[in-house]
Motif scaffolding. Structure first.
Motif, short mmCIF file in Angstrom:
data_model
loop_
_atom_site.label_atom_id
_atom_site.label_comp_id
_atom_site.label_asym_id
_atom_site.label_seq_id
_atom_site.Cartn_x
_atom_site.Cartn_y
_atom_site.Cartn_z
N LYS A 1 0.81 -1.22 0.00
CA LYS A 1 0.00 0.00 0.00
C LYS A 1 0.85 1.28 0.00
O LYS A 1 0.34 2.34 -0.32
CB LYS A 1 -0.93 0.01 1.21
N ILE A 2 2.11 1.18 0.35
CA ILE A 2 2.98 2.36 0.39
C ILE A 2 3.42 2.68 -1.04
O ILE A 2 3.98 1.83 -1.73
CB ILE A 2 4.22 2.11 1.27
N PRO A 3 3.17 3.91 -1.51
CA PRO A 3 3.56 4.26 -2.88
C PRO A 3 5.08 4.36 -3.04
O PRO A 3 5.80 4.70 -2.11
CB PRO A 3 2.90 5.62 -3.11
N ILE B 1 10.80 6.20 -2.02
CA ILE B 1 12.02 6.75 -2.62
C ILE B 1 12.46 8.02 -1.91
O ILE B 1 13.64 8.20 -1.60
CB ILE B 1 11.82 6.99 -4.13
N ILE B 2 11.51 8.89 -1.61
CA ILE B 2 11.83 10.14 -0.92
C ILE B 2 12.37 9.86 0.49
O ILE B 2 13.39 10.43 0.90
CB ILE B 2 10.60 11.07 -0.87
N ILE B 3 11.69 8.98 1.21
CA ILE B 3 12.14 8.65 2.58
C ILE B 3 13.49 7.96 2.55
O ILE B 3 14.37 8.25 3.38
CB ILE B 3 11.08 7.79 3.30
N LEU C 1 13.26 -1.63 2.67
CA LEU C 1 11.84 -1.77 2.33
C LEU C 1 11.59 -1.50 0.85
O LEU C 1 10.80 -2.21 0.20
CB LEU C 1 11.00 -0.83 3.19
N LEU C 2 12.26 -0.50 0.30
CA LEU C 2 12.13 -0.20 -1.13
C LEU C 2 12.62 -1.36 -1.97
O LEU C 2 11.97 -1.76 -2.95
CB LEU C 2 12.89 1.08 -1.47
N ALA C 3 13.74 -1.95 -1.60
CA ALA C 3 14.27 -3.11 -2.33
C ALA C 3 13.32 -4.30 -2.26
O ALA C 3 13.09 -4.98 -3.27
CB ALA C 3 15.65 -3.49 -1.78
N TYR D 1 19.35 1.45 11.02
CA TYR D 1 18.23 2.39 11.08
C TYR D 1 18.16 3.26 9.82
O TYR D 1 17.08 3.49 9.28
CB TYR D 1 18.38 3.27 12.33
N HIS D 2 19.31 3.72 9.36
CA HIS D 2 19.33 4.57 8.18
C HIS D 2 19.06 3.78 6.89
O HIS D 2 18.67 4.37 5.88
CB HIS D 2 20.65 5.33 8.07
N PHE D 3 19.27 2.47 6.91
CA PHE D 3 19.03 1.64 5.74
C PHE D 3 17.62 1.04 5.68
O PHE D 3 17.24 0.46 4.67
CB PHE D 3 20.04 0.48 5.67
#
Length: 72
Positions: A7-9, A14-16, A61-63, A54-56
């Motif tokens: 559900k997350i666009p 990408i921005i986050i 999640l995007l990957a 934390y920073h990754f």
């Protein structure tokens, strides 16, 4: 669990992910600093390891989202 990620666009992820990879902007992003520490073998403190992870998180999640969309 994966339905929440679906559900997350992509735009939001990408921005986050970009923001978290570059934060803080000065003097040096934490990810670069921690990767240099990892390369030099001095990334030993648990707080530093957690900070790198934390920073990754958004990038991971995007990957995962990309891999799930390609395989489906």
């Amino acid at each position: 669990m994966w339905s929440v990620l679906d559900k997350i666009p992509y735009t939001f992820l990408i921005i986050i992910a970009a923001f978290m990879l570059l934060a803080p902007f000065k003097p040096m992003p934490h990810v670069i600093e921690k990767l240099i520490m990892l390369k030099n073998g001095v990334l030993t403190k648990p707080i530093d390891i957690f900070d790198l992870f934390y920073h990754f998180i958004p990038t991971i999640l995007l990957a995962i989202k990309i891999v799930r969309d390609v395989w489906e």
